[in-house]
Design an enzyme around this catalytic site. Structure first.
Site, PDB file in Angstrom:
ATOM      1  N   GLY A   1      66.954  24.953  52.473  1.00 36.10           N
ATOM      2  CA  GLY A   1      66.550  25.860  51.414  1.00 36.10           C
ATOM      3  C   GLY A   1      67.449  27.073  51.379  1.00 36.10           C
ATOM      4  N   CYS A   2      67.411  27.771  50.260  1.00 33.50           N
ATOM      5  CA  CYS A   2      68.290  28.931  50.092  1.00 33.50           C
ATOM      6  C   CYS A   2      67.910  30.045  51.050  1.00 33.50           C
ATOM      7  CB  CYS A   2      68.266  29.404  48.650  1.00 33.50           C
ATOM      8  SG  CYS A   2      66.614  29.601  47.954  1.00 33.50           S
ATOM      9  N   TYR A   3      66.617  30.392  51.088  1.00 36.00           N
ATOM     10  CA  TYR A   3      66.186  31.443  52.016  1.00 36.00           C
ATOM     11  C   TYR A   3      66.451  31.052  53.478  1.00 36.00           C
ATOM     12  CZ  TYR A   3      63.561  33.893  48.266  1.00 36.00           C
ATOM     13  OH  TYR A   3      63.180  34.582  47.144  1.00 36.00           O
TER      14      TYR A   3
ATOM     15  N   THR B   1      68.747  29.166  54.721  1.00 34.70           N
ATOM     16  CA  THR B   1      70.177  29.258  55.022  1.00 34.70           C
ATOM     17  C   THR B   1      70.567  30.689  55.348  1.00 34.70           C
ATOM     18  OG1 THR B   1      70.722  27.346  53.661  1.00 34.70           O
ATOM     19  CG2 THR B   1      72.485  28.941  54.053  1.00 34.70           C
ATOM     20  N   ALA B   2      70.223  31.602  54.442  1.00 35.00           N
ATOM     21  CA  ALA B   2      70.586  33.005  54.667  1.00 35.00           C
ATOM     22  C   ALA B   2      69.920  33.543  55.927  1.00 35.00           C
ATOM     23  CB  ALA B   2      70.191  33.844  53.455  1.00 35.00           C
TER      24      ALA B   2
END
Lengths: 345, 345, 345, 345
Positions: free
Chosen positions: B150-152, B154-155
């Site tokens: 997911g994007c969150y 990953t960051a």
């Protein structure tokens, strides 16, 4: 491998130039120069380059002594600043592409009238070729001094030229209503470009007095082979990039929308970067790219043709077209390093 | 030349995938498929592709019969939709990279608890490798089924991992306050994603209940070798792209900011896409690129370490990382077709 | 009819003050003063006032000689600029509301440490009342010198106070992650506030070092009757107005979300401008108004309470609260001229 | 105390109406009705009203039975939806202000041609008065049925009228290039109004075919006492509110800019909401207010007059003007509850 320098690299157009040149396999960036940031690493100002580009900006005063190292100098400065360095570059055989306005007007009196500064390049003005690539491809490829067109003139002329060539409009009736994103105002600390001042608002500015007016008129006039005077109104739009130019003109005779579209398709059939569409252009579809999207509409009720063109002001309207011209001047493939489409959203 | 298909190509992540794959010299796009736009030319939906890409979207039902033509299938669909087609692909030896959530969680009970739909992939779940490239590079290169993060997560994980590996934080104290642009909500016609509803506002949402929470906890726990429970708060920001993740944790002992920075530098010294900065990250500097910019701060007054990471949610947070993983799976150069920096502004 | 003056009327907070005072039936605006625009008609700078407000800005040097004409002076200047004029005003019995930071901190040493300028108001500091209306209503109504709170402290303290009063959180665990629109940076011509630089991006800034930190700690400490040190992280958000403050703290004991919500409801039951909501706050719902919307969440998994508060930084975070305080000081109805809700969209 | 109902209260224009009426001391809101949100509390949709307005939306089917309780019905629905309820209201003596298009065109054939739906109000059409307040003040005050003007026609006609009355332009040369914020597209879940789709872009739409065209032509024709056909081009701008209308026309004779400005000043000298400016209008200065700012320029080089007008599309372009008309119909002060300026930024 050609060697180039960029003067004015920290402005929005200059950094876009650098971005394109970095990926160009036949180019070596010899120096980058800045009025305001001499001595600073470029990536400290534009941090997208962090770790990927280590060059330090030299101060603009040091450009002269570095001219001999390069084959071509890009100048991306405010008007009035390109005269001297251009002379020095040409003198020693360095080609110049000026993204500013200093060599765009054929008659220096008109330059001085609209720009309100003395014209200091009379001896070299005749060498300058107006760098609207699709208009002057041959000349550009042989020239040493390119006057890269303004952003509004690029969008407007690409829409006007087919109409003028076919002589189908009343040239006394041309109105251009153009809209630009905020990057067109440059990277200077002016209150009017603050987020709070320009988001959530639209305004027209410089109505009837914008300096791109004589530039459009000059090139339109050459195509029409008569003097053209037109109304040009620019607007500031709350977005970063993009120009939409809407051109109105009365038709000289009854002519169908479909027929005019064919004229445009024929005119630009070999042009990679000009796309004639049925759908109306939107700046988002050209943003970040070198494309110019154009649509034609005829309002039969008023016998008016409406041509709408969209470009990215920093690309086809500045750095992208400059690279296109450089490619011609060096005999590279014309689309080299500008052959990509918009990233969305 | 490897052949690929994309299922869900008309969503924001799907079209970003296509954009990257088009420029990949070792890839041939065999088909693109869409739930909503089957039968339509892709460039009629994303007009930046006008004249440059002529493929027509096949309907999602036709993917199965086309599987045998490809080496790898990208799936960019909402959760719950990837199970069946993934099985069919794996059955005939087609690799799968799922950009959705269906194979990210190791335990299907946790999937069902957080996603509120039945888990229908029990027989293949064990084949899935969590596709955070920098974490699982080896496994990814040998896997046939990648659960793209997911994007969150990953960051957040890229910022957390060095802290966890070195065991310098109190793992009961982790708080992640993350902020995402609107493209994270997808290209669906919901009122809450209208310009008028989300420009000029910020909100937190799904506080304590966001589905990316167990994903972060799972991977963080594996590194720490113990169960980790943390607080995760996502926000919606009035911009199109970008995620900024701010990670707070209490330090277990006195340790200087500079020392923690060194840990990060050492950890990621061979990682092209992870940049450890002194300056604080800003999403604009990674927008449109596959980079993750990270900075570390220690608030000595409260013995708190603050790690801030910035990515583009559609790139390193979705399509960019998917390409990075594909490159590994095919033995291509890892940075192929994602090796570019942000375009600004 | 009370007479007032505004010093710093052309900043964003100053002009908001003027906007509110113009509609106040018990107030007469005696003069408006500006550092940068002395001698200019106010409506030439803020053209929404065209034809509706004809006053000319006096230069800031002329404020002193005009003090005797007024009952109260609003000061909306950068820190360090309020000391002298405040003394002169108080000397002749003119009340002062300072929207800047000069009188917010009880200990001048802390002021000098965080603001890096000499504190020049030692003789009057003890007269200053911290103007968080809901906290100090009684004192404010009797004071002649109000230190109007910072925007971040207002949003943060209104969310923290009920937790601190009930002693339900571990005060060593407080983390405040706050997000502000660009108007918080003021109306000065800095490149970092340009539309192109801050639209389409988010960043944290001044992590661990923001000057509002000691202000929050001071007031939180007074309520808790012990020294409080907390982590405060501000962010810049691509919108004009609004602050969202997200407060994290570990719960001292098991306590249900519903119970904490009741504490908030009870605490603020008589407060017009504080709205305790079930839905999560969004800045758009308070934009342009004096409201502070607050929601409470408990993350049981991590025993963390999360309080989210939203204000308009120029209203409850600056000018709106200043008017609220003025109303108290003059014995007017507290909500006078600030009793309206947000206009949307 | 007059009693009113609002049908279509949950659209952007409807909620703006409600916002204005709530502060009107001579008005009592009897009911609010919604197609989509019947049975829901209004403040659950527009949370700026939380705690301040408790009314529940009735469903649109229940409006008829409630008509007898009110003196006036506002209708803020898409075109084609106002016919039946208007008849029923008029039948029992309830006044109607329709913010939609159903009664704006004098000839039903033209309505059906442009709106592509059957016109179902032939028996009451003659009662309708076109509600451009400054044009028809007398008639409006005596009418029971007001066709509130479109947003584009309001901005455009206020700029055109003085030119037409003085007969100084060639009426065959009129071109209107207008730009609107996204709220003009309404609060419906369409992909084209998503933040990601319309931020950072501009487009023209409905070129030569927009339904506001015959409305402008009709009213312009009445003033000119001849048939007028003109070119009208609307654009979508990435902002929430505001319309900028730029009107081009050839001058019939030599006439100075200053003289035309005097014509405008004279024409509107008693009009509170029309401000003739030297500076060019910007939508931010009228945003949220009922003002229309107008400037005049003459481009002598092309003998073209350029009139630029700015309004807020939801205020003077919809709800604000509707209140202005209601005030006239009830004999209230015309500016009641709309007498405020824009809040900035």
């Amino acid at each position: 491998m050609k060697k180039i320098g960029i003067l004015g690299v920290t402005g929005y157009a200059g950094q876009q130039l650098l971005g394109l040149l970095r990926t160009h396999s036949q180019i070596q960036i010899e120096f980058i120069a800045s009025y305001s940031y001499g001595g600073q690493e470029f990536s400290s100002i534009y941090e997208n380059y962090f770790q990927e580009f280590k060059k330090i900006c030299i101060s603009s005063e040091k450009v002269e002594e570095n001219l001999k190292k390069i084959d071509l100098l890009f100048i991306a400065l405010p008007h009035g600043k390109a005269f001297e360095i251009t002379k020095k570059a040409l003198d020693i055989g360095v080609k110049v592409i000026d993204l500013g306005a200093d060599f765009r007007l054929d008659e220096f009196e008109i330059y001085e009238e609209w720009y309100k500064v003395p014209f200091k390049g009379k001896d070299i003005l005749s060498q300058a070729v107006y760098g609207l690539t699709e208009l002057n491809r041959e000349k550009i490829s042989k020239s040493n001094l390119i006057a890269n067109p303004g952003c509004y003139p690029t969008a407007s002329l690409l829409g006007l030229i087919p109409l003028l060539e076919k002589n189908i409009i009343d040239t006394d009736s041309i109105i251009i209503d153009a809209k630009s994103g905020v990057s067109g105002a440059g990277r200077s600390s002016s209150i009017s470009s603050l987020m709070c001042e320009c988001s959530e608002s639209i305004k027209a500015y410089a109505v009837g007095t914008h300096r791109h007016t004589p530039e459009i008129e000059q090139e339109a006039g050459k195509i029409s082979k008569k003097k053209i005077t037109l109304t040009f109104t620019p607007h500031l739009i709350p977005m970063n990039r993009g120009i939409l130019s809407v051109i109105y003109a009365k038709l000289q005779k009854n002519i169908e929308e479909e027929e005019i579209k064919k004229i445009f398709l024929e005119k630009y059939k070999n042009e990679k970067f000009i796309r004639i569409k049925d759908n109306l252009p939107e700046t988002r579809w050209v943003k970040g790219s070198n494309y110019c999207d154009i649509s034609v509409r005829v309002d039969k009720r008023t016998k008016t043709v409406i041509v709408i063109s969209a470009i990215d002001n920093l690309m086809k309207g500045a750095a992208g077209q400059a690279i296109q011209n450089m490619n011609l001047m060096f005999g590279f493939e014309e689309t080299k390093s500008i052959d990509f489409i918009s990233i969305f959203p």
